[in-house]
Design a protein around this motif. Structure first.
Motif, PDB file in Angstrom:
ATOM      1  N   GLU A  60       0.852  -1.189   0.000  1.00 53.74           N
ATOM      2  CA  GLU A  60       0.000   0.000   0.000  1.00 53.74           C
ATOM      3  C   GLU A  60       0.894   1.247   0.000  1.00 53.74           C
ATOM      4  O   GLU A  60       1.772   1.380   0.843  1.00 53.74           O
ATOM      5  CB  GLU A  60      -0.914   0.008   1.238  1.00 53.74           C
ATOM      6  CG  GLU A  60      -2.031  -1.020   1.175  1.00 53.74           C
ATOM      7  CD  GLU A  60      -3.027  -0.744   0.053  1.00 53.74           C
ATOM      8  OE1 GLU A  60      -3.136   0.417  -0.389  1.00 53.74           O
ATOM      9  OE2 GLU A  60      -3.690  -1.702  -0.377  1.00 53.74           O
ATOM     10  N   ARG A  90      -6.575  -9.068  -3.903  1.00 53.22           N
ATOM     11  CA  ARG A  90      -7.371 -10.295  -4.011  1.00 53.22           C
ATOM     12  C   ARG A  90      -7.704 -10.585  -5.463  1.00 53.22           C
ATOM     13  O   ARG A  90      -7.927  -9.693  -6.269  1.00 53.22           O
ATOM     14  CB  ARG A  90      -8.652 -10.156  -3.197  1.00 53.22           C
ATOM     15  CG  ARG A  90      -8.433 -10.340  -1.697  1.00 53.22           C
ATOM     16  CD  ARG A  90      -9.742 -10.252  -0.965  1.00 53.22           C
ATOM     17  NE  ARG A  90     -10.245  -8.902  -0.945  1.00 53.22           N
ATOM     18  CZ  ARG A  90     -10.390  -8.174   0.167  1.00 53.22           C
ATOM     19  NH1 ARG A  90     -10.067  -8.693   1.326  1.00 53.22           N
ATOM     20  NH2 ARG A  90     -10.862  -6.955   0.095  1.00 53.22           N
ATOM     21  N   GLN A  92     -10.415 -11.747  -6.800  1.00 55.34           N
ATOM     22  CA  GLN A  92     -11.744 -11.369  -7.282  1.00 55.34           C
ATOM     23  C   GLN A  92     -12.022  -9.867  -7.229  1.00 55.34           C
ATOM     24  O   GLN A  92     -13.048  -9.419  -7.717  1.00 55.34           O
ATOM     25  CB  GLN A  92     -12.848 -12.063  -6.458  1.00 55.34           C
ATOM     26  CG  GLN A  92     -12.534 -13.484  -6.025  1.00 55.34           C
ATOM     27  CD  GLN A  92     -11.880 -13.519  -4.643  1.00 55.34           C
ATOM     28  OE1 GLN A  92     -10.930 -12.773  -4.367  1.00 55.34           O
ATOM     29  NE2 GLN A  92     -12.368 -14.375  -3.782  1.00 55.34           N
ATOM     30  N   ASP A  93     -11.128  -9.082  -6.634  1.00 57.23           N
ATOM     31  CA  ASP A  93     -11.377  -7.642  -6.561  1.00 57.23           C
ATOM     32  C   ASP A  93     -11.188  -7.004  -7.921  1.00 57.23           C
ATOM     33  O   ASP A  93     -10.126  -7.134  -8.520  1.00 57.23           O
ATOM     34  CB  ASP A  93     -10.407  -6.981  -5.571  1.00 57.23           C
ATOM     35  CG  ASP A  93     -10.929  -7.015  -4.151  1.00 57.23           C
ATOM     36  OD1 ASP A  93     -10.130  -6.820  -3.230  1.00 57.23           O
ATOM     37  OD2 ASP A  93     -12.146  -7.234  -3.983  1.00 57.23           O
ATOM     38  N   PRO A  98      -9.011   2.495  -2.105  1.00 59.02           N
ATOM     39  CA  PRO A  98      -9.061   3.925  -1.780  1.00 59.02           C
ATOM     40  C   PRO A  98      -7.752   4.653  -2.119  1.00 59.02           C
ATOM     41  O   PRO A  98      -7.794   5.818  -2.541  1.00 59.02           O
ATOM     42  CB  PRO A  98      -9.301   3.972  -0.274  1.00 59.02           C
ATOM     43  CG  PRO A  98      -9.549   2.593   0.165  1.00 59.02           C
ATOM     44  CD  PRO A  98      -9.316   1.658  -0.950  1.00 59.02           C
ATOM     45  N   ALA A  99      -6.623   3.999  -1.959  1.00 59.24           N
ATOM     46  CA  ALA A  99      -5.343   4.665  -2.243  1.00 59.24           C
ATOM     47  C   ALA A  99      -5.239   5.047  -3.717  1.00 59.24           C
ATOM     48  O   ALA A  99      -4.885   6.184  -4.049  1.00 59.24           O
ATOM     49  CB  ALA A  99      -4.180   3.769  -1.847  1.00 59.24           C
TER      50      ALA A  99
ATOM     51  N   ARG B 148     -10.459 -12.187   5.728  1.00 59.95           N
ATOM     52  CA  ARG B 148      -9.676 -11.207   4.967  1.00 59.95           C
ATOM     53  C   ARG B 148      -9.638 -11.522   3.482  1.00 59.95           C
ATOM     54  O   ARG B 148      -9.544 -10.648   2.645  1.00 59.95           O
ATOM     55  CB  ARG B 148      -8.268 -11.223   5.559  1.00 59.95           C
ATOM     56  CG  ARG B 148      -7.231 -10.479   4.835  1.00 59.95           C
ATOM     57  CD  ARG B 148      -6.961  -9.139   5.480  1.00 59.95           C
ATOM     58  NE  ARG B 148      -5.783  -8.522   4.918  1.00 59.95           N
ATOM     59  CZ  ARG B 148      -5.699  -8.031   3.685  1.00 59.95           C
ATOM     60  NH1 ARG B 148      -6.742  -8.096   2.908  1.00 59.95           N
ATOM     61  NH2 ARG B 148      -4.580  -7.514   3.259  1.00 59.95           N
ATOM     62  N   ALA B 149      -9.685 -12.837   3.173  1.00 60.87           N
ATOM     63  CA  ALA B 149      -9.578 -13.246   1.769  1.00 60.87           C
ATOM     64  C   ALA B 149     -10.884 -13.029   1.011  1.00 60.87           C
ATOM     65  O   ALA B 149     -10.920 -13.147  -0.211  1.00 60.87           O
ATOM     66  CB  ALA B 149      -9.165 -14.707   1.682  1.00 60.87           C
ATOM     67  N   GLN B 150     -11.948 -12.718   1.714  1.00 61.35           N
ATOM     68  CA  GLN B 150     -13.244 -12.553   1.051  1.00 61.35           C
ATOM     69  C   GLN B 150     -13.576 -11.079   0.890  1.00 61.35           C
ATOM     70  O   GLN B 150     -13.620 -10.332   1.864  1.00 61.35           O
ATOM     71  CB  GLN B 150     -14.349 -13.221   1.871  1.00 61.35           C
ATOM     72  CG  GLN B 150     -14.146 -14.728   2.001  1.00 61.35           C
ATOM     73  CD  GLN B 150     -15.070 -15.323   3.054  1.00 61.35           C
ATOM     74  OE1 GLN B 150     -15.999 -14.664   3.505  1.00 61.35           O
ATOM     75  NE2 GLN B 150     -14.798 -16.545   3.445  1.00 61.35           N
ATOM     76  N   PRO B 151     -13.810 -10.645  -0.342  1.00 62.57           N
ATOM     77  CA  PRO B 151     -14.168  -9.241  -0.531  1.00 62.57           C
ATOM     78  C   PRO B 151     -15.473  -8.908   0.162  1.00 62.57           C
ATOM     79  O   PRO B 151     -16.369  -9.731   0.227  1.00 62.57           O
ATOM     80  CB  PRO B 151     -14.308  -9.091  -2.053  1.00 62.57           C
ATOM     81  CG  PRO B 151     -14.259 -10.443  -2.614  1.00 62.57           C
ATOM     82  CD  PRO B 151     -13.786 -11.402  -1.596  1.00 62.57           C
ATOM     83  N   GLY B 152     -15.555  -7.718   0.731  1.00 66.96           N
ATOM     84  CA  GLY B 152     -16.790  -7.281   1.365  1.00 66.96           C
ATOM     85  C   GLY B 152     -16.931  -7.694   2.806  1.00 66.96           C
ATOM     86  O   GLY B 152     -17.948  -7.442   3.440  1.00 66.96           O
ATOM     87  N   GLU B 154     -14.773  -6.790   5.272  1.00 67.99           N
ATOM     88  CA  GLU B 154     -13.784  -6.031   6.051  1.00 67.99           C
ATOM     89  C   GLU B 154     -14.168  -5.853   7.520  1.00 67.99           C
ATOM     90  O   GLU B 154     -13.320  -6.025   8.399  1.00 67.99           O
ATOM     91  CB  GLU B 154     -13.521  -4.660   5.414  1.00 67.99           C
ATOM     92  CG  GLU B 154     -12.627  -4.706   4.178  1.00 67.99           C
ATOM     93  CD  GLU B 154     -13.410  -5.024   2.920  1.00 67.99           C
ATOM     94  OE1 GLU B 154     -14.648  -5.050   3.023  1.00 67.99           O
ATOM     95  OE2 GLU B 154     -12.795  -5.244   1.869  1.00 67.99           O
ATOM     96  N   LEU B 183      -4.141   0.414   6.252  1.00 71.42           N
ATOM     97  CA  LEU B 183      -3.598   1.098   5.071  1.00 71.42           C
ATOM     98  C   LEU B 183      -4.440   0.767   3.847  1.00 71.42           C
ATOM     99  O   LEU B 183      -4.737   1.636   3.027  1.00 71.42           O
ATOM    100  CB  LEU B 183      -2.150   0.671   4.812  1.00 71.42           C
ATOM    101  CG  LEU B 183      -1.083   1.362   5.647  1.00 71.42           C
ATOM    102  CD1 LEU B 183       0.279   0.767   5.349  1.00 71.42           C
ATOM    103  CD2 LEU B 183      -1.048   2.854   5.369  1.00 71.42           C
ATOM    104  N   GLU B 184      -4.850  -0.497   3.759  1.00 67.56           N
ATOM    105  CA  GLU B 184      -5.644  -0.915   2.605  1.00 67.56           C
ATOM    106  C   GLU B 184      -6.970  -0.157   2.563  1.00 67.56           C
ATOM    107  O   GLU B 184      -7.482   0.177   1.505  1.00 67.56           O
ATOM    108  CB  GLU B 184      -5.903  -2.424   2.675  1.00 67.56           C
ATOM    109  CG  GLU B 184      -6.463  -2.988   1.390  1.00 67.56           C
ATOM    110  CD  GLU B 184      -6.797  -4.456   1.509  1.00 67.56           C
ATOM    111  OE1 GLU B 184      -5.877  -5.256   1.342  1.00 67.56           O
ATOM    112  OE2 GLU B 184      -7.966  -4.772   1.781  1.00 67.56           O
ATOM    113  N   MET B 185      -7.529   0.093   3.749  1.00 64.98           N
ATOM    114  CA  MET B 185      -8.813   0.780   3.828  1.00 64.98           C
ATOM    115  C   MET B 185      -8.668   2.295   3.680  1.00 64.98           C
ATOM    116  O   MET B 185      -9.661   3.005   3.636  1.00 64.98           O
ATOM    117  CB  MET B 185      -9.484   0.498   5.180  1.00 64.98           C
ATOM    118  CG  MET B 185     -10.000  -0.903   5.307  1.00 64.98           C
ATOM    119  SD  MET B 185     -10.380  -1.344   7.018  1.00 64.98           S
ATOM    120  CE  MET B 185     -11.225   0.110   7.616  1.00 64.98           C
TER     121      MET B 185
END
Lengths: 208, 323
Positions: A60, A90, A92-93, A98-99, B148-152, B154, B183-185
């Motif tokens: 990140e 990931r 599937q993303d 946001p970054a 964590r590995a699953q989107p949505g 969080e 950081l990812e968020m």
């Protein structure tokens, strides 16, 4: 108000940039990757030509990292910064995090001629298929422009020049494990050139 | 050639470096090295593991525990390269000597189920382990990893990570992970908080100071930029070798940003500002960078960047608010 207001913008990606982005993401399959896009923007027909992709990091990004990256790239290259690329962590993303969105909008704010940079998001599932030699069901990358909410989430038309050759080059580079370094690799002592990757460019030349 | 960043914190493991051990075909120590340094080298593990225990995994070794540890390591490496068949065979071989209700076996089984996509079954194993022992941090962390590995997911993932931290509030690796997910968020304040906790556990780690500095600089504001300067300087004091050039560039970047903000500050904020110090820091960092890059490809670019920032700082500080 620009004379071409209302005309949808489009993005054209060179084979070198395409291969660089894919190989950068493939080299770091377990983390997010980010990089800067260089080229030219034609205001008359709202066309963004992406000539080069320069890998920056596989984590990140933070503001000092991006500042350093952009300063160095601008000092080392004659081309203009026309956008940013990212590949989500990931599989599937499909949307930028946001970054990446923040970077796109700050590039726009910093641009001297109020041109709109493009945000390229690599589609991991398709990319994984194409590198292994299969025909992906969907596009390998998405280009995004500014939408009405001032976010970089508006899909924009994107083409890769010499797509067939670019794809074979990417497949060969992947198979041969041609090393691709980013700025962070450079910080950690890699001797692979992160700005101009000659072995990678030679591979592209061969196929295009 | 293995260009891993040098791990300064390991306390055990073979004395020789990995390339030497690989060249000597010292399979046991190659596996040990990779385990001790927590490297992610599945291909190497599988190559040397198979050489050690045979392609059929049934070569007997003088030390049974070495064989079991190697099989466990190979199983995880197999999962990493999506070779589920090999992972299953490792599990089978291990279960010949180990009861199936042993905690360590169940943990490995959980990992195999996760990798195969059977996340509900994996969750059940981890939930059972936590019920048996609420302080089973490993199981709590795996639950976090699944989410964590699953989107949505969080919020749920954050909750799971907090549960692990509750059990083990000084676990540096969990705080590291918290910093990463923040950081990812885009939650830079939260990331700074988490990195401060990491720093408590590793106060002499130059890279943590550098990362923390970068995050403070990203949050922004004069106070945070001052903290950023402080931590970059601390990072360089702990390690001023070329392998910490990231902190050198970082020092120049945050000092420059500090000056930029100070020149735009309100009269009140400008009272506490020390932009002259920032200017000296900028010059110091710049000189070190130019020296470091002399004779290299990037020299011209680095010099241009430093000159530009120094020039900008001279102009920016020529401002009435700062006089």
């Amino acid at each position: 108000m620009a004379a071409n207001e209302g005309k949808k913008s489009s993005v054209m990606i060179s084979p070198e940039a395409f291969v660089t982005m894919l190989l950068h993401a493939a080299t770091h399959g377990t983390t997010v990757v980010h990089g800067v896009l260089l080229g030219s923007i034609s205001s008359t027909d709202n066309l963004i030509k992406v000539e080069e992709a320069v890998p920056i990091c596989h984590e990140e990004p933070t503001k000092p990292l991006i500042d350093t990256a952009l300063s160095l790239v601008k000092a080392a290259s004659e081309s203009a910064v026309v956008g940013w690329y990212t590949s989500p962590e990931r599989l599937q993303d499909q949307q930028p995090g946001p970054a990446a969105l923040r970077i796109a909008s700050s590039l726009a704010a910093a641009s001297s001629n109020s041109s709109e940079p493009t945000l390229i998001v690599l589609q991991n599932e398709s990319m994984s298929q194409i590198l292994r030699g299969f025909d992906p069901a969907n596009l390998v990358l998405k280009a995004l422009g500014k939408d009405f909410g001032q976010q970089w989430l508006d899909p924009v038309e994107v083409t890769v020049t010499k797509q067939g050759g670019a794809t074979s080059a990417a497949q060969e580079a992947y198979k041969q494990k041609i090393p691709v370094a980013d700025l962070v690799d450079h910080f950690e002592g890699s001797s692979v050139d992160w700005i101009r990757n000659m072995p990678l460019n030679k591979c592209v030349e061969k196929h295009c | 050639p293995h260009t891993h960043p040098p791990h300064k914190n390991y306390t055990m493991g073979p004395d020789e470096d990995l390339d030497t051990l690989v060249a000597k075909r010292d399979h046991i120590n190659v596996l040990r090295y990779i385990r001790c340094h927590q490297l992610r080298e599945p291909a190497l593990v599988l190559e040397h593991g198979k050489a050690l225990v045979g392609n059929n995994l049934n070569k007997s070794l003088s030390d049974e525990t070495v064989k079991l540890a190697s099989l466990e390591q190979m199983c995880l490496a197999a999962l990493d390269v999506q070779d589920h068949d090999l992972a299953d065979r490792c599990l089978d071989e291990i279960s010949k000597s180990v009861p199936k209700d042993a905690g360590r076996f169940r943990r490995l089984l959980g990992r195999c189920l996760e990798s195969a996509g059977a996340t509900d079954d994996a969750m059940k194993i981890y939930d059972d382990l936590v019920e048996d022992n609420p302080a089973n941090v490993y199981a709590l962390k795996r639950k976090y990893c699944i989410l964590r590995a699953q989107p949505g997911k969080e919020p749920e993932a954050m909750e799971a990570l907090n549960a692990a931290l509750e059990q083990n509030p000084s676990d540096t690796s969990s705080w590291n992970e918290m910093a990463r997910i923040r950081l990812e968020m885009g939650d830079y304040k939260g990331a700074a908080y988490a990195l401060e906790e990491v720093l408590l556990g590793s106060p002499l780690d130059a890279s943590v100071h550098c990362r923390l500095a970068e995050v403070y600089a990203t949050v922004g504001g004069l106070n945070n930029l001052k903290l950023a300067r402080k931590h970059m300087a601390q990072s360089l004091e702990l390690d001023d070798s070329p392998s910490n050039r990231r902190a050198l560039f970082g020092l120049v970047a945050v000092a420059s940003t500090y000056i930029e903000q100070a020149s735009k500050a309100s009269k009140k904020e400008a009272e506490d500002a020390d932009p002259e110090v920032a200017k000296e820091i900028l010059k110091y960092g710049g000189e070190k960078l130019i020296k470091m890059y002399k004779g290299t490809k990037l020299f011209a670019a680095v010099q241009a960047v430093v000159d530009e920032k120094v020039e900008y700082s001279e102009k920016a500080l020529d401002v009435p608010e700062l006089k």
